[in-house]
Design a protein around this motif. Structure first.
Motif, PDB file in Angstrom:
ATOM      1  N   GLN A 275       0.791  -1.167   0.058  1.00 26.39           N
ATOM      2  CA  GLN A 275      -0.108   0.108  -0.029  1.00 26.39           C
ATOM      3  C   GLN A 275       0.809   1.203   0.034  1.00 26.39           C
ATOM      4  O   GLN A 275       0.570   2.277  -0.700  1.00 26.39           O
ATOM      5  CB  GLN A 275      -0.811  -0.158   1.519  1.00 26.39           C
ATOM      6  N   ALA A 276       1.995   1.194   0.942  1.00 28.90           N
ATOM      7  CA  ALA A 276       2.975   2.363   0.885  1.00 28.90           C
ATOM      8  C   ALA A 276       3.403   2.681  -0.412  1.00 28.90           C
ATOM      9  O   ALA A 276       3.496   3.915  -0.780  1.00 28.90           O
ATOM     10  CB  ALA A 276       3.900   2.103   1.884  1.00 28.90           C
ATOM     11  N   VAL A 277       3.859   1.869  -1.158  1.00 26.67           N
ATOM     12  CA  VAL A 277       4.540   1.845  -2.491  1.00 26.67           C
ATOM     13  C   VAL A 277       3.557   2.342  -3.616  1.00 26.67           C
ATOM     14  O   VAL A 277       3.436   3.365  -4.319  1.00 26.67           O
ATOM     15  CB  VAL A 277       5.163   0.816  -3.217  1.00 26.67           C
ATOM     16  N   TYR A 278       2.267   2.017  -3.497  1.00 25.18           N
ATOM     17  CA  TYR A 278       1.147   2.375  -4.333  1.00 25.18           C
ATOM     18  C   TYR A 278       0.859   3.926  -3.940  1.00 25.18           C
ATOM     19  O   TYR A 278       0.551   4.635  -4.872  1.00 25.18           O
ATOM     20  CB  TYR A 278       0.094   1.340  -4.062  1.00 25.18           C
ATOM     21  N   LEU A 279       0.818   4.287  -2.738  1.00 26.53           N
ATOM     22  CA  LEU A 279       0.459   5.762  -2.148  1.00 26.53           C
ATOM     23  C   LEU A 279       1.507   6.641  -2.716  1.00 26.53           C
ATOM     24  O   LEU A 279       1.467   7.784  -2.891  1.00 26.53           O
ATOM     25  CB  LEU A 279       0.307   5.539  -0.690  1.00 26.53           C
ATOM     26  N   ALA A 280       2.735   6.178  -2.790  1.00 27.56           N
ATOM     27  CA  ALA A 280       3.961   7.002  -3.078  1.00 27.56           C
ATOM     28  C   ALA A 280       4.147   7.133  -4.762  1.00 27.56           C
ATOM     29  O   ALA A 280       4.599   8.138  -5.285  1.00 27.56           O
ATOM     30  CB  ALA A 280       5.239   6.304  -2.707  1.00 27.56           C
ATOM     31  N   ARG A 281       3.256   6.496  -5.213  1.00 30.36           N
ATOM     32  CA  ARG A 281       3.245   6.422  -6.848  1.00 30.36           C
ATOM     33  C   ARG A 281       1.854   6.870  -7.382  1.00 30.36           C
ATOM     34  O   ARG A 281       1.551   6.224  -8.576  1.00 30.36           O
ATOM     35  CB  ARG A 281       3.687   5.147  -7.326  1.00 30.36           C
ATOM     36  N   LEU A 282       1.114   7.673  -6.793  1.00 27.70           N
ATOM     37  CA  LEU A 282      -0.488   7.659  -7.099  1.00 27.70           C
ATOM     38  C   LEU A 282      -0.476   8.501  -8.622  1.00 27.70           C
ATOM     39  O   LEU A 282      -1.247   8.283  -9.274  1.00 27.70           O
ATOM     40  CB  LEU A 282      -1.162   8.859  -6.255  1.00 27.70           C
ATOM     41  N   GLU A 283       0.354   9.355  -8.640  1.00 26.51           N
ATOM     42  CA  GLU A 283       0.292   9.965 -10.147  1.00 26.51           C
ATOM     43  C   GLU A 283       0.736   8.929 -11.010  1.00 26.51           C
ATOM     44  O   GLU A 283      -0.117   9.021 -12.213  1.00 26.51           O
ATOM     45  CB  GLU A 283       1.425  11.189 -10.239  1.00 26.51           C
ATOM     46  N   ASN A 284       1.828   8.193 -11.064  1.00 30.28           N
ATOM     47  CA  ASN A 284       1.680   7.072 -11.879  1.00 30.28           C
ATOM     48  C   ASN A 284       0.783   6.288 -12.001  1.00 30.28           C
ATOM     49  O   ASN A 284       0.330   5.751 -13.544  1.00 30.28           O
ATOM     50  CB  ASN A 284       3.083   6.273 -11.637  1.00 30.28           C
ATOM     51  N   GLU A 285       0.069   5.705 -10.830  1.00 33.93           N
ATOM     52  CA  GLU A 285      -0.974   4.774 -10.974  1.00 33.93           C
ATOM     53  C   GLU A 285      -2.350   5.422 -11.618  1.00 33.93           C
ATOM     54  O   GLU A 285      -3.088   4.794 -12.499  1.00 33.93           O
ATOM     55  CB  GLU A 285      -1.370   4.468  -9.569  1.00 33.93           C
ATOM     56  N   PHE A 286      -2.343   6.596 -11.485  1.00 32.92           N
ATOM     57  CA  PHE A 286      -3.488   7.364 -12.046  1.00 32.92           C
ATOM     58  C   PHE A 286      -3.447   7.357 -13.549  1.00 32.92           C
ATOM     59  O   PHE A 286      -4.453   7.038 -14.420  1.00 32.92           O
ATOM     60  CB  PHE A 286      -3.629   8.783 -11.680  1.00 32.92           C
ATOM     61  N   GLN A 287      -2.175   7.703 -14.102  1.00 33.94           N
ATOM     62  CA  GLN A 287      -1.865   7.765 -15.595  1.00 33.94           C
ATOM     63  C   GLN A 287      -2.008   6.444 -16.163  1.00 33.94           C
ATOM     64  O   GLN A 287      -2.518   6.174 -17.096  1.00 33.94           O
ATOM     65  CB  GLN A 287      -0.480   8.190 -15.627  1.00 33.94           C
ATOM     66  N   MET A 288      -1.671   5.486 -15.367  1.00 32.54           N
ATOM     67  CA  MET A 288      -1.576   3.828 -15.908  1.00 32.54           C
ATOM     68  C   MET A 288      -3.191   3.580 -16.059  1.00 32.54           C
ATOM     69  O   MET A 288      -3.558   2.861 -17.097  1.00 32.54           O
ATOM     70  CB  MET A 288      -0.976   2.952 -15.074  1.00 32.54           C
ATOM     71  N   GLN A 289      -3.969   3.910 -15.034  1.00 28.37           N
ATOM     72  CA  GLN A 289      -5.453   3.508 -14.958  1.00 28.37           C
ATOM     73  C   GLN A 289      -6.042   4.232 -16.244  1.00 28.37           C
ATOM     74  O   GLN A 289      -7.107   3.599 -16.796  1.00 28.37           O
ATOM     75  CB  GLN A 289      -6.084   4.016 -13.669  1.00 28.37           C
ATOM     76  N   LYS A 290      -5.476   5.244 -16.622  1.00 26.19           N
ATOM     77  CA  LYS A 290      -6.202   6.252 -17.405  1.00 26.19           C
ATOM     78  C   LYS A 290      -5.765   5.780 -18.986  1.00 26.19           C
ATOM     79  O   LYS A 290      -6.655   5.763 -19.853  1.00 26.19           O
ATOM     80  CB  LYS A 290      -5.918   7.582 -17.548  1.00 26.19           C
ATOM     81  N   TRP A 291      -4.373   5.547 -19.051  1.00 25.05           N
ATOM     82  CA  TRP A 291      -3.694   5.152 -20.499  1.00 25.05           C
ATOM     83  C   TRP A 291      -3.519   4.212 -20.706  1.00 25.05           C
ATOM     84  O   TRP A 291      -2.885   3.639 -21.640  1.00 25.05           O
ATOM     85  CB  TRP A 291      -2.589   6.419 -20.685  1.00 25.05           C
TER      86      TRP A 291
END
Length: 225
Positions: free
Chosen positions: A158-174
């Protein structure tokens, strides 16, 4: 001749031994994160004192990942707010501080009382544990998320996910290049897990006591890392 390799207690010695046992024909040092942290604590090539290491960690507070929000692309700010605000609120309440979020690109002003309260907590760690705390903060670029991991409020994943939210958002979108994302994520998780474990084990007070010896002794072997 390198420094003698030693660890301050038996639990940490066991963790190091397990890392070495996991090596096969070739020793891959990049996979031995706990051992590397031990060497960092032993060698301390920059001769960093406890106070200076605490100050170095405090330097991440004013640029903490969870405090900086972005309103582009559309939806990102809401995504960050939903996941980071509860963490920030917990941190402020637990450590009696007053960190806020911002859309500004300039460094935020950290209240002196907030800085002092965080410093006071960091100073409760011993020198070895602080090496692990610093490694975790450097991995996540966040004091807030690091403290949440060490307090077991969030898992390493969860910590790594939270630290990479912008990347995760971009990946969910694109979408994403799956293998590249997975490799990067796995490496961050491995580094963070080792750092968190190192902090906890370095805080243990159980020392190795060899049979027949009247006083506690350190596990030691010669090292050439």
């Amino acid at each position: 001749m390198g420094n003698v390799f030693w660890v301050p207690n038996e639990p940490l010695a066991v963790a190091v031994a397990q890392e070495w046992s996991a090596q096969e024909k070739k020793i891959i040092r990049e996979q031995m994160h706990i051992t590397s942290l031990c060497f960092a604590a032993i060698d301390n090539p920059m001769k960093i004192k406890k106070e200076q290491r605490v100050q170095d960690i405090l330097g991440f507070v004013e640029t903490d990942t969870v405090c900086y929000r972005y309103d582009d692309p559309v939806g990102l700010q809401e995504f960050e707010t939903a996941l980071w605000d509860p963490l920030l609120q917990w941190f402020n309440a637990k450590y009696r501080v007053a960190l806020e979020s911002t859309l500004s690109l300039t460094h935020m002003e950290v209240p002196e009382e907030t800085r002092n309260n965080i410093k006071r907590h960091l100073m409760t760690y011993n020198d070895w544990s602080l090496v692990g705390v610093q490694a975790a903060v450097d991995t996540l670029k966040s004091v807030v998320i690091t403290f949440a991991v060490l307090d077991r409020m969030v898992s390493v994943e969860q910590a790594v996910y939270l630290a990479r939210l912008e990347n995760e958002f971009q990946m969910q979108k694109w979408g994403n290049v799956e293998w590249a994302h997975d490799i990067d994520q796995a490496e961050l998780q491995a580094r963070l897990a080792a750092a968190a474990l190192f902090v906890h084990l370095s805080s243990e007070t159980v020392l190795v006591q060899r049979k027949g010896e009247g006083s506690n002794s350190r596990l030691s072997t010669s090292s050439a890392w």
